[in-house]
Design a protein around this motif. Structure first.
Motif, PDB file in Angstrom:
ATOM      1  N   THR A  85       5.122   2.640  -2.826  1.00 68.47           N
ATOM      2  CA  THR A  85       5.391   1.671  -1.765  1.00 68.47           C
ATOM      3  C   THR A  85       5.624   0.283  -2.359  1.00 68.47           C
ATOM      4  OG1 THR A  85       4.015   2.905  -0.235  1.00 68.47           O
ATOM      5  CG2 THR A  85       4.351   0.600   0.266  1.00 68.47           C
ATOM      6  N   PHE A 149       4.854   0.294   5.956  1.00 66.40           N
ATOM      7  CA  PHE A 149       4.537   1.244   4.887  1.00 66.40           C
ATOM      8  C   PHE A 149       3.035   1.518   4.847  1.00 66.40           C
ATOM      9  CE2 PHE A 149       8.519   0.912   2.315  1.00 66.40           C
ATOM     10  CZ  PHE A 149       8.590   2.236   1.938  1.00 66.40           C
TER      11      PHE A 149
ATOM     12  N   CYS B 214       9.681   0.787  -7.289  1.00 67.15           N
ATOM     13  CA  CYS B 214       9.155  -0.289  -6.445  1.00 67.15           C
ATOM     14  C   CYS B 214       9.665  -1.650  -6.893  1.00 67.15           C
ATOM     15  CB  CYS B 214       7.641  -0.301  -6.505  1.00 67.15           C
ATOM     16  SG  CYS B 214       6.945   1.290  -6.224  1.00 67.15           S
TER      17      CYS B 214
END
Lengths: 311, 215
Positions: A85, A149, B214
């Motif tokens: 994430t 998220f 990410c």
């Protein structure tokens, strides 16, 4: 904890299946040792021994053991989920709250049977408080994306998974003290469906269900797996409070939810650019690779059972 | 070191390794070499105080005892808890950040440790990387060590994700998966200049960086 009579037969059955699977896997390896598919198959079978062993130990300790085991599974799943994430430095306090308050509190509430609170703790309280913590950190970059998220991770990895131990608190008439069997039933049908889909897919899979999401899900695997796992669920009616026909209906819903859960988790992995969620379970991938189907099936199974079968 | 200090240090080390495993689920990826009892200098990217703990955690027990991190004297060399961690727990090779006349030169201290035969963990960027660049320019120390100790293997080690677990200014870690990737050992080539060697080492380390999902 005293186990219900049925659990003994069930354990013998599961051990029998694993022994047969191990024998087949070793036989295949002897014939064709260097094949990576067979090597992976044997890794998976070995991991099954470990997972079944852990579940059995948790069952021996009863409710506390099972709650602790699934709290640990939630922790590992959440760790994998949040690794993929795009969080930022400003999320630090929110993430700490998720791991060290949200997760333990949810499982504590499940352990104490507080249905009224554990069923809204994450969907209501965490849902409102986490964005407040994130806002207080003052970083508005991709704010909505970040809090979405984190909330989604918490729902999937903690809220949904906690419905497995929550089955133990369902008051079902004539089924008192036997709720561990409901967990065994859910796990056997969901994971049986995954395994049977894998087996049917490997043996006769041709047409892909969702080529854009997953290369390994085929119509042959899906139909064969769901049909056979539904039959398995119906055949296990004697460990549940359901009639054979009801058991078939329940297991069909469990299988379909499990399959769709796998599809959703594949879509996320594809979007994040990874093949597996992590390296935790040899041959299977991460905790979420194994748990994905349980996550989608558990809350539905919980609520259907609660609605129709509790007093 | 007294027996009591020794036991406390071993206990602390076990705790640190256990905590690192619990928080980061770290797995080693021995991509370019195998864990072997050779003299090695593991050089790694540096973005967190926990970096050498993580490398230490993934080394097999037998190698751990013979592998010493290179750390700053002023931070890990004091009398308090940090000094205990630096000296007794990790047996760090302590160097001065800024060389001065009356203290031994940092390179000499490290060379002496190499001459004693132990392996080292060092961070050739010289400081923690707090920016967005994946890797800062290397200090020249790595080259001087490679020319002073040509028989040692220099192994690039990429530590991934730990800076997200413990960002700057926070001391409570968030559990996130980390990985430690070991590249192929390298040594100084005959006639290789300082700049060429440092560029080669830096490229070898960067090549181990996973594609960030990410970033």
């Amino acid at each position: 904890m005293i186990q219900p009579q049925e659990m003994i037969w069930l354990s013998l059955g599961v051990a029998g299946v694993l022994i047969v699977a191990t024998a087949i896997g070793q036989g295949l390896a002897r014939r064709d040792g260097a094949n990576p598919v067979i090597e992976n198959l044997n890794q998976r079978i070995f991991a099954w021994w470990v997972m079944v062993g852990l579940l059995a130990i948790a069952f021996l300790f009863g409710k506390g053991g099972v709650t602790l085991l699934f709290a640990f599974a939630s922790f590992s799943a959440l760790r994998e989920f949040l690794t993929l994430t795009p969080t930022r430095r400003g999320d630090h306090w929110a993430l700490l709250a998720v791991f060290f308050i949200g997760l333990p509190v949810q499982y504590y509430l499940v352990w104490t049977d507080w249905y009224g609170l554990y069923s809204i703790f994450i969907p209501v309280y965490a849902f409102l408080i986490l964005p407040i913590i994130a806002a207080l950190s003052g970083d508005s970059t991709r704010f909505l994306e970040r809090i979405a998220f984190v909330q989604w991770g918490l729902m999937i990895c903690v809220f949904c998974v906690s419905h497995v131990p929550a089955l133990l608190s369902l008051p079902i008439l004539g089924f008192e003290g036997k709720q561990l069997l409901l967990i065994a039933y859910l796990v056997i049908v969901v994971q049986g469906s995954d395994v049977l889909q894998y087996v049917f897919g490997k043996l006769m899979g041709r047409r892909k269900v969702a080529p854009a999401l997953s290369p390994s899900k085929t119509w042959e695997g899906l139909l064969g797996g769901i049909a056979s796992a539904t039959a398995l669920g119906a055949a296990l009616w004697w460990i549940t409070p359901f009639s054979p026909l009801q058991a078939a209906g329940f297991s069909f819903v469990i299988c379909v939810m499990g399959f769709c859960g796998g599809l959703v988790m594949s879509a996320i992995k594809r979007d994040r650019g990874v093949k597996d969620w992590g390296p935790m379970i040899e041959g299977h991938g991460g905790m979420l690779d194994r748990l994905g189907s349980v996550i989608f099936a558990a809350p539905i199974f919980f609520h259907m059972t609660r609605y129709w079968f509790t007093v | 070191m007294s027996l009591l200090t020794y036991m406390a240090a071993r206990l602390f080390a076990m705790g640190a390794v256990g905590l690192a495993r619990f928080v980061t689920g770290v797995r080693p990826d021995w991509r370019g070499c195998q864990p072997q009892a050779k003299q090695r200098v593991y050089f790694a990217n540096h973005a967190s105080h926990g970096d050498f703990v993580l490398i230490w955690t993934v080394l097999p027990n037998a190698l751990r005892a013979a592998t010493r991190p290179v750390a700053a004297q002023d931070y890990w060399g004091g009398d308090g808890l940090r000094g205990f961690i630096g000296r007794a727990v990790f047996n760090a090779v302590l160097i001065e950040r800024i060389p001065s006349q009356d203290k031994p030169h940092p390179l000499d201290v490290i060379k002496k440790a190499l001459a004693e035969g132990c392996s080292l963990i060092l961070f050739p960027e010289g400081t923690r990387n707090m920016g967005d660049a994946p890797l800062l320019p290397f200090k020249s120390g790595l080259y001087h060590l490679a020319s002073a100790r040509p028989e040692a293997e220099f192994v690039p080690v990429w530590i991934d994700n730990l800076s997200r677990v413990m960002p700057k200014g926070h001391f409570l870690p968030i559990p996130l998966l980390c990985s430690v990737t070991f590249g192929a050992p390298m040594t100084l080539r005959a006639g290789e200049s300082k700049d060429v060697f440092l560029a080669r080492a830096r490229a070898a380390l960067l090549a181990l960086k996973p594609n960030g999902v990410c970033a």
